[in-house]
Design a protein around this motif. Structure first.
Motif, mmCIF file in Angstrom:
data_model
loop_
_atom_site.group_PDB
_atom_site.id
_atom_site.type_symbol
_atom_site.label_atom_id
_atom_site.label_comp_id
_atom_site.label_asym_id
_atom_site.label_seq_id
_atom_site.Cartn_x
_atom_site.Cartn_y
_atom_site.Cartn_z
ATOM 1 N N VAL A 198 146.455 -25.962 2.516
ATOM 2 C CA VAL A 198 146.700 -27.287 1.955
ATOM 3 C C VAL A 198 148.161 -27.366 1.556
ATOM 4 O O VAL A 198 148.771 -26.371 1.142
ATOM 5 C CB VAL A 198 145.789 -27.599 0.741
ATOM 6 N N ASP A 199 148.733 -28.547 1.694
ATOM 7 C CA ASP A 199 150.130 -28.758 1.328
ATOM 8 C C ASP A 199 150.276 -29.167 -0.132
ATOM 9 O O ASP A 199 151.284 -28.859 -0.767
ATOM 10 C CB ASP A 199 150.744 -29.842 2.223
ATOM 11 N N LEU A 200 149.268 -29.875 -0.643
ATOM 12 C CA LEU A 200 149.386 -30.465 -1.972
ATOM 13 C C LEU A 200 148.013 -30.527 -2.630
ATOM 14 O O LEU A 200 146.998 -30.743 -1.962
ATOM 15 C CB LEU A 200 149.967 -31.886 -1.859
ATOM 16 N N ILE A 201 147.992 -30.329 -3.940
ATOM 17 C CA ILE A 201 146.785 -30.470 -4.756
ATOM 18 C C ILE A 201 146.941 -31.724 -5.610
ATOM 19 O O ILE A 201 147.990 -31.925 -6.234
ATOM 20 C CB ILE A 201 146.600 -29.246 -5.672
ATOM 21 N N VAL A 202 145.910 -32.563 -5.642
ATOM 22 C CA VAL A 202 145.913 -33.753 -6.493
ATOM 23 C C VAL A 202 144.728 -33.670 -7.443
ATOM 24 O O VAL A 202 143.578 -33.544 -7.014
ATOM 25 C CB VAL A 202 145.833 -35.043 -5.655
ATOM 26 N N LEU A 203 145.008 -33.744 -8.730
ATOM 27 C CA LEU A 203 143.976 -33.772 -9.764
ATOM 28 C C LEU A 203 144.033 -35.143 -10.434
ATOM 29 O O LEU A 203 144.996 -35.465 -11.124
ATOM 30 C CB LEU A 203 144.202 -32.655 -10.782
ATOM 31 N N ALA A 204 142.974 -35.937 -10.211
ATOM 32 C CA ALA A 204 142.981 -37.339 -10.611
ATOM 33 C C ALA A 204 142.279 -37.586 -11.947
ATOM 34 O O ALA A 204 141.593 -38.580 -12.129
ATOM 35 C CB ALA A 204 142.360 -38.201 -9.513
ATOM 36 N N GLY A 205 142.451 -36.657 -12.890
ATOM 37 C CA GLY A 205 142.029 -36.900 -14.259
ATOM 38 C C GLY A 205 140.664 -36.376 -14.644
ATOM 39 O O GLY A 205 139.846 -36.012 -13.800
ATOM 40 N N ASP A 206 140.439 -36.307 -15.954
ATOM 41 C CA ASP A 206 139.225 -35.753 -16.557
ATOM 42 C C ASP A 206 138.994 -34.316 -16.097
ATOM 43 O O ASP A 206 137.877 -33.926 -15.746
ATOM 44 C CB ASP A 206 138.006 -36.623 -16.249
ATOM 45 N N VAL A 207 140.076 -33.537 -16.109
ATOM 46 C CA VAL A 207 139.983 -32.121 -15.758
ATOM 47 C C VAL A 207 139.555 -31.310 -16.982
ATOM 48 O O VAL A 207 138.619 -30.521 -16.920
ATOM 49 C CB VAL A 207 141.326 -31.607 -15.210
ATOM 50 N N HIS A 208 140.230 -31.522 -18.104
ATOM 51 C CA HIS A 208 139.938 -30.801 -19.338
ATOM 52 C C HIS A 208 140.584 -31.567 -20.488
ATOM 53 O O HIS A 208 141.518 -32.344 -20.277
ATOM 54 C CB HIS A 208 140.507 -29.382 -19.277
ATOM 55 N N ASN A 209 140.104 -31.363 -21.690
ATOM 56 C CA ASN A 209 140.697 -32.002 -22.859
ATOM 57 C C ASN A 209 142.101 -31.475 -23.114
ATOM 58 O O ASN A 209 142.396 -30.307 -22.854
ATOM 59 C CB ASN A 209 139.855 -31.748 -24.110
ATOM 60 N N SER A 210 142.972 -32.352 -23.625
ATOM 61 C CA SER A 210 144.303 -31.996 -24.079
ATOM 62 C C SER A 210 145.132 -31.389 -22.939
ATOM 63 O O SER A 210 145.014 -31.815 -21.792
ATOM 64 C CB SER A 210 144.204 -31.044 -25.276
ATOM 65 N N VAL A 211 145.967 -30.385 -23.246
ATOM 66 C CA VAL A 211 146.851 -29.798 -22.229
ATOM 67 C C VAL A 211 146.161 -28.696 -21.433
ATOM 68 O O VAL A 211 146.775 -28.092 -20.554
ATOM 69 C CB VAL A 211 148.139 -29.231 -22.865
ATOM 70 N N ARG A 212 144.892 -28.433 -21.721
ATOM 71 C CA ARG A 212 144.193 -27.357 -21.010
ATOM 72 C C ARG A 212 144.088 -27.637 -19.521
ATOM 73 O O ARG A 212 144.037 -26.712 -18.712
ATOM 74 C CB ARG A 212 142.814 -27.155 -21.626
ATOM 75 N N GLY A 213 144.057 -28.914 -19.149
ATOM 76 C CA GLY A 213 144.012 -29.248 -17.732
ATOM 77 C C GLY A 213 145.268 -28.834 -16.991
ATOM 78 O O GLY A 213 145.214 -28.489 -15.803
ATOM 79 N N ILE A 214 146.409 -28.875 -17.666
ATOM 80 C CA ILE A 214 147.657 -28.423 -17.046
ATOM 81 C C ILE A 214 147.591 -26.928 -16.772
ATOM 82 O O ILE A 214 148.052 -26.447 -15.730
ATOM 83 C CB ILE A 214 148.868 -28.754 -17.944
ATOM 84 N N VAL A 215 147.001 -26.175 -17.677
ATOM 85 C CA VAL A 215 146.829 -24.732 -17.469
ATOM 86 C C VAL A 215 145.982 -24.485 -16.226
ATOM 87 O O VAL A 215 146.308 -23.645 -15.383
ATOM 88 C CB VAL A 215 146.183 -24.081 -18.707
ATOM 89 N N TYR A 216 144.888 -25.231 -16.099
ATOM 90 C CA TYR A 216 144.030 -25.084 -14.922
ATOM 91 C C TYR A 216 144.795 -25.455 -13.651
ATOM 92 O O TYR A 216 144.717 -24.750 -12.635
ATOM 93 C CB TYR A 216 142.785 -25.968 -15.061
ATOM 94 N N ALA A 217 145.540 -26.558 -13.689
ATOM 95 C CA ALA A 217 146.302 -26.984 -12.518
ATOM 96 C C ALA A 217 147.314 -25.926 -12.101
ATOM 97 O O ALA A 217 147.514 -25.668 -10.903
ATOM 98 C CB ALA A 217 147.009 -28.306 -12.812
ATOM 99 N N ASP A 218 147.945 -25.287 -13.073
ATOM 100 C CA ASP A 218 148.918 -24.237 -12.773
ATOM 101 C C ASP A 218 148.238 -23.037 -12.126
ATOM 102 O O ASP A 218 148.733 -22.472 -11.142
ATOM 103 C CB ASP A 218 149.639 -23.831 -14.058
ATOM 104 N N GLN A 219 147.087 -22.651 -12.654
ATOM 105 C CA GLN A 219 146.342 -21.543 -12.059
ATOM 106 C C GLN A 219 145.914 -21.870 -10.632
ATOM 107 O O GLN A 219 145.981 -21.019 -9.740
ATOM 108 C CB GLN A 219 145.128 -21.222 -12.920
ATOM 109 N N LEU A 220 145.479 -23.103 -10.411
ATOM 110 C CA LEU A 220 145.057 -23.516 -9.069
ATOM 111 C C LEU A 220 146.236 -23.550 -8.106
ATOM 112 O O LEU A 220 146.110 -23.147 -6.938
ATOM 113 C CB LEU A 220 144.387 -24.890 -9.158
ATOM 114 N N SER A 221 147.383 -24.003 -8.592
ATOM 115 C CA SER A 221 148.582 -24.018 -7.760
ATOM 116 C C SER A 221 148.963 -22.603 -7.325
ATOM 117 O O SER A 221 149.317 -22.367 -6.163
ATOM 118 C CB SER A 221 149.737 -24.653 -8.537
ATOM 119 N N ARG A 222 148.884 -21.674 -8.245
ATOM 120 C CA ARG A 222 149.193 -20.275 -7.908
ATOM 121 C C ARG A 222 148.183 -19.728 -6.898
ATOM 122 O O ARG A 222 148.555 -19.013 -5.952
ATOM 123 C CB ARG A 222 149.171 -19.414 -9.173
#
Length: 285
Positions: A50-74
């Motif tokens: 995949v070239d790009l990951i798109v997360l269109a909201g309601d991933v996790h409360n607060s900034v925890r979703g950014i942590v998940y997105a970073d882990q997924l990107s890695r």
């Protein structure tokens, strides 16, 4: 061809009650069978490029979703873009959390771009892609009675009890004001990009839906809190596609010449095996 993995409504906050979920132990054991796989959330296939990951909201409360997105990107070795849903703001001050989400994404060294009325630009195989992102919220006008829809939202939508502005609870009027600001921003930005970057592709990512056709089970009185009719309004800009979440209705559709798609997971606590068997959507541009 640009290959995009997209997901929404992962609701990782619901996984705290995992002991109540039938089949949970076996589901979590799957995560451990894949080297370096994320320890929570849906199972992700690493084999397909995949070239790009798109997360269109309601991933996790607060900034925890950014942590998940970073882990997924890695894990997938691809950049991620992220827009907040309404649940990111639950039990939070929305005015404070938005800059915190931007700061958290900035600390990922480019792996995650958090979008709220701004653009992330990428180049894949010499093709320039602009991703325009915002939560979007809603105009409550889906059925032509915005005042009635806002009254219903106060009574039936948790947002207005669970989100705060620092001065008062987040009201439908606050959602409408943010929706209108995002809508104006989308118009101005798409017009500018079409004029100055005619060869680029423009992808819109929002949490709230741009069409009532995407409501699924969220139809009826609460429908206007989930979607606004926007596709005809934005058709002249010819966006490459529109990814959204919020309605928990998976689809790949086209309306007014715009492809609009959603790949929501839903609540693992309530949707059981369906949520555990979830797979991301794939969009090719």
């Amino acid at each position: 061809m640009i290959r995009i993995l997209h997901m929404s409504d992962l609701h990782l906050e619901m996984e705290r009650w995992r002991l109540n979920i039938v089949g949970w132990a076996a589901f979590m054991a799957q995560h451990l069978t894949v080297p370096k796989h994320l320890l929570r959330g849906p199972m992700i296939e690493e084999s397909e490029r995949v070239d790009l990951i798109v997360l269109a909201g309601d991933v996790h409360n607060s900034v925890r979703g950014i942590v998940y997105a970073d882990q997924l990107s890695r894990f997938l070795q691809a950049p991620a873009v992220y827009v907040a849903g309404n649940h990111e703001f639950y039990h939070q001050n929305i005015e404070r959390l938005l800059p915190a989400l931007h700061r958290a994404a900035a600390r990922t060294n480019g792996r995650v771009s958090f979008l709220e009325n701004n653009v992330a630009t990428f180049t894949f195989d010499q093709q320039r892609l602009n991703v325009l992102g915002c939560t979007l919220w809603t105009d409550y006008d889906l059925y032509g009675d915005p005042a009635g829809a806002m009254h219903t939202a106060v009574r039936r939508i948790n947002d207005h009890d669970a989100i705060h502005t620092g001065r008062h609870s987040f009201a439908p009027e606050d959602a409408l004001r943010r929706h209108l600001a995002s809508r104006v921003w989308l118009h101005k930005t798409l017009a500018r990009l079409r004029h100055y970057e005619a060869g680029s592709k423009n992808l819109i990512v929002t949490h709230h839906a741009p069409s009532g056709a995407a409501l699924g089970e969220r139809s009826g009185g609460i429908g206007p809190a989930y979607a606004s009719e926007l596709l005809l309004e934005f058709a002249s800009y010819v966006p490459a596609a529109w990814i959204h979440g919020h309605t928990h209705f998976r689809h790949e559709s086209e309306e007014e010449g715009i492809r609009f798609v959603s790949a929501p997971r839903g609540y693992v606590l309530y949707d059981g095996m369906a949520a555990q068997e979830y797979r991301p959507g794939i969009l090719e541009l």
